[in-house]
Design a protein around this motif. Structure first.
Motif, short mmCIF file in Angstrom:
data_model
loop_
_atom_site.label_atom_id
_atom_site.label_comp_id
_atom_site.label_asym_id
_atom_site.label_seq_id
_atom_site.Cartn_x
_atom_site.Cartn_y
_atom_site.Cartn_z
N THR A 1 -29.92 -0.76 -22.97
CA THR A 1 -30.39 -2.15 -22.97
C THR A 1 -30.85 -2.58 -24.36
OG1 THR A 1 -31.13 -1.85 -20.68
CG2 THR A 1 -31.96 -3.78 -21.86
N ALA A 2 -31.60 -1.72 -25.03
CA ALA A 2 -32.04 -2.04 -26.39
C ALA A 2 -30.83 -2.16 -27.32
CB ALA A 2 -32.99 -0.96 -26.91
N PHE A 3 -29.85 -1.29 -27.12
CA PHE A 3 -28.63 -1.34 -27.92
C PHE A 3 -27.91 -2.67 -27.71
CE2 PHE A 3 -24.02 -0.62 -28.17
CZ PHE A 3 -23.89 -0.11 -29.45
N ALA A 4 -27.79 -3.10 -26.46
CA ALA A 4 -27.10 -4.35 -26.16
C ALA A 4 -27.82 -5.55 -26.77
CB ALA A 4 -26.99 -4.54 -24.65
N ALA A 5 -29.15 -5.49 -26.85
CA ALA A 5 -29.93 -6.60 -27.40
C ALA A 5 -29.85 -6.67 -28.92
CB ALA A 5 -31.39 -6.48 -26.97
N LEU A 6 -29.60 -5.52 -29.56
CA LEU A 6 -29.66 -5.49 -31.02
C LEU A 6 -28.31 -5.34 -31.71
CD1 LEU A 6 -32.80 -3.19 -31.47
CD2 LEU A 6 -32.68 -5.66 -31.80
N VAL B 1 -32.79 -24.34 -28.37
CA VAL B 1 -32.43 -24.87 -27.06
C VAL B 1 -31.71 -23.80 -26.24
CG1 VAL B 1 -31.01 -26.58 -25.86
CG2 VAL B 1 -32.31 -27.25 -27.89
N LEU B 2 -30.80 -23.08 -26.86
CA LEU B 2 -30.07 -22.03 -26.16
C LEU B 2 -30.99 -20.88 -25.76
CD1 LEU B 2 -26.81 -21.91 -28.31
CD2 LEU B 2 -27.13 -22.98 -26.07
N LEU B 3 -31.98 -20.57 -26.60
CA LEU B 3 -32.92 -19.49 -26.27
C LEU B 3 -33.81 -19.87 -25.08
CD1 LEU B 3 -33.87 -18.33 -29.88
CD2 LEU B 3 -32.78 -16.92 -28.12
N VAL B 4 -34.19 -21.13 -25.00
CA VAL B 4 -34.95 -21.59 -23.84
C VAL B 4 -34.12 -21.40 -22.58
CG1 VAL B 4 -35.89 -23.63 -22.68
CG2 VAL B 4 -36.39 -23.25 -25.09
N ALA C 1 -27.54 -8.51 -24.02
CA ALA C 1 -26.51 -8.77 -25.02
C ALA C 1 -26.45 -10.25 -25.38
CB ALA C 1 -25.15 -8.30 -24.51
N GLY C 2 -26.64 -11.13 -24.38
CA GLY C 2 -26.66 -12.57 -24.66
C GLY C 2 -27.79 -12.96 -25.59
N VAL C 3 -28.96 -12.38 -25.36
CA VAL C 3 -30.10 -12.63 -26.26
C VAL C 3 -29.77 -12.11 -27.66
CG1 VAL C 3 -32.50 -12.08 -26.74
CG2 VAL C 3 -31.78 -12.55 -24.40
N ASN D 1 -29.86 -14.11 -31.17
CA ASN D 1 -30.73 -13.65 -32.25
C ASN D 1 -29.96 -13.36 -33.54
OD1 ASN D 1 -33.15 -13.83 -30.85
ND2 ASN D 1 -33.04 -11.74 -30.08
N SER D 2 -28.65 -13.09 -33.42
CA SER D 2 -27.83 -12.87 -34.61
C SER D 2 -27.79 -14.11 -35.49
CB SER D 2 -26.39 -12.50 -34.21
OG SER D 2 -26.37 -11.31 -33.47
N PHE D 3 -27.98 -15.27 -34.87
CA PHE D 3 -28.06 -16.53 -35.63
C PHE D 3 -29.51 -16.93 -35.87
CE2 PHE D 3 -23.93 -16.52 -33.63
CZ PHE D 3 -23.09 -17.04 -34.61
N ASP D 4 -30.35 -16.72 -34.86
CA ASP D 4 -31.74 -17.17 -34.94
C ASP D 4 -32.53 -16.46 -36.05
OD1 ASP D 4 -34.06 -18.66 -33.72
OD2 ASP D 4 -34.77 -16.61 -33.37
#
Length: 418
Positions: free
Chosen positions: A60-65, A93-96, A121-123, A127-130
């Protein structure tokens, strides 16, 4: 660029807050970061509560990062071509939306391991842009370039104070309410940053010209051919591949090693946040950019020692002290390198340089977390961290031989900047 209020009489460590635009960003960022830490702890606890699997914690951590490693460098080229402020507003807006979706599915008990990995993974993609957007805009929020390192240190202080306060709050909320409530609270927190950035004035940044391919290659060539930039990124890779992976295994230590619950996890994470907060207070008082090299080298060494202690101890008090040291060391290294890179990078390359930083920082954190989760499933959490501590000690010995050259090159770059 933002304007400085002539009437401001702030202490040196807070000097960047004299800039109105940075003040707005600072307070909006404070709320947003707190919500993000609450969600991160709640997500880790939800995964472990539902599955009891340390390997899935790593996945899960891998998918998020991992999107930051794969998407981040390309995102930097795209960011440099566009209006960064407008992009940041759109990403909020997308993060909300993602936080509300996660809250709703969790409240309806419609989440399982596969869905959690997909949502993580979506988050990560957002975050890759944020993350590079937030970092690269800081330079546009301060009028004087000499205040940029202080602004970066204060921004990191926010992140680490959220890391200190957020996990214990998350632990209390998890005891009183549910993971869904934590996710909903995070959705609300993004609104604060949206409003703050919306109110920012005159924050235009230079835009890169040319095709995406050309802009991307230009950034890669700069990072690869500049020995100082390349060396700093190597340090990021080594540190985050090893020391930063502790976060993935904290739920295992909280429940299985120390016999605790979500509150125990909150205290462990909060102790690391306390050390990290202390590191950014220390960095905010630094006025010499070349002096940051010593701090980065020392932070790497402290991280290695603390990782060994935490992996070996079964005493909760000692573990908390080790977490303070680990949080301090990792943060000094990561934040110090960010300050160095943004201080030496040309303005037209800032988005790309920041994206390379975030790619190495979070992408190899993801790889390290995945590796740690898999190894811990076979050997146990304690031996895994001890082994990674030994690897980091060997890298520290290698780094000691390059410290002088790093400091000399940082001094040369600082002297050549207008």
């Amino acid at each position: 660029m933002s304007s400085v209020e002539p009437s401001s009489r702030l202490p040196g460590p807070l000097r960047a807050l004299a800039h109105r635009n940075f003040r707005l960003y600072f307070f909006g960022q404070a709320v947003s970061i707190l919500g993000s830490w609450i969600q991160q702890v709640a997500m880790a606890w939800l995964v472990y509560r539902l599955t009891g699997s340390s390997a899935l914690l790593g996945v899960t951590a891998f998918a998020a990062l991992i999107p930051q490693l794969l998407v981040g460098p390309l995102a930097g080229a795209w960011i440099d071509r566009h209006d960064k402020r407008r992009l940041l507003l759109g990403v909020q807006v997308l993060l909300v939306a993602q936080a509300l979706i996660l809250a709703g599915l969790t409240w309806a008990e419609a989440v399982g391991p596969t869905m959690l990995v997909i949502l993580a993974a979506g988050v990560g993609v957002l975050n890759s842009f944020d993350t590079p957007l937030r970092q690269s805009l800081i330079g546009a929020f301060v009028a004087r370039r000499e205040d940029l390192p202080n602004a970066l240190a204060l921004n990191a202080m926010l992140f680490n104070s959220g890391r200190f306060v957020g996990p214990p709050i998350a632990g209390l909320l998890l005891g009183w309410t549910s993971e869904a409530a934590c996710f909903a609270l995070n959705a609300c927190s993004f609104v604060a940053l949206f409003v703050a950035v919306w109110r920012v004035k005159d924050s235009a940044t230079p835009r890169a010209a040319g095709s995406m391919g050309h802009i991307f290659r230009e950034g890669v060539r700069y990072a690869w051919e500049t020995w100082l930039v390349r060396s700093l990124i190597v340090i990021l890779v080594a540190l985050n591949l090893t020391a930063s992976s502790y976060a993935v295994l904290l739920p295992v230590f909280a429940r299985d090693v120390f016999g605790g619950d979500a509150r125990t996890l909150g205290w462990l994470w909060g102790a690391a946040g306390c050390g990290a907060f202390g590191s950014t207070v220390f960095l905010a008082t630094r006025r010499s950019v070349p002096g940051l090299v010593k701090a980065v080298c020392a932070g790497t060494a402290i991280s290695a020692a603390a990782l060994l202690v935490f992996g070996l101890t079964t005493r909760f008090g000692v573990a908390l002290a080790a977490m303070v040291g680990l949080g301090f060391g990792i943060s000094v290294c990561n934040v110090g390198i960010n300050m160095l890179l943004q201080s030496i990078a040309p303005d037209r390359l800032r988005g790309r340089v920041v994206s390379f930083f975030t790619s190495a920082r979070f992408g190899f954190d993801a790889l390290g977390g995945l590796l740690a989760g898999v190894i811990a499933a076979a050997l146990g959490a304690g031996p895994t961290l001890v082994g990674e501590g030994v690897v980091l000690v060997l890298f520290v010995l290698h780094l000691a031989g390059r410290a002088r050259r790093l400091a000399d090159q940082v001094a040369e770059h600082a002297a050549s900047r207008p």
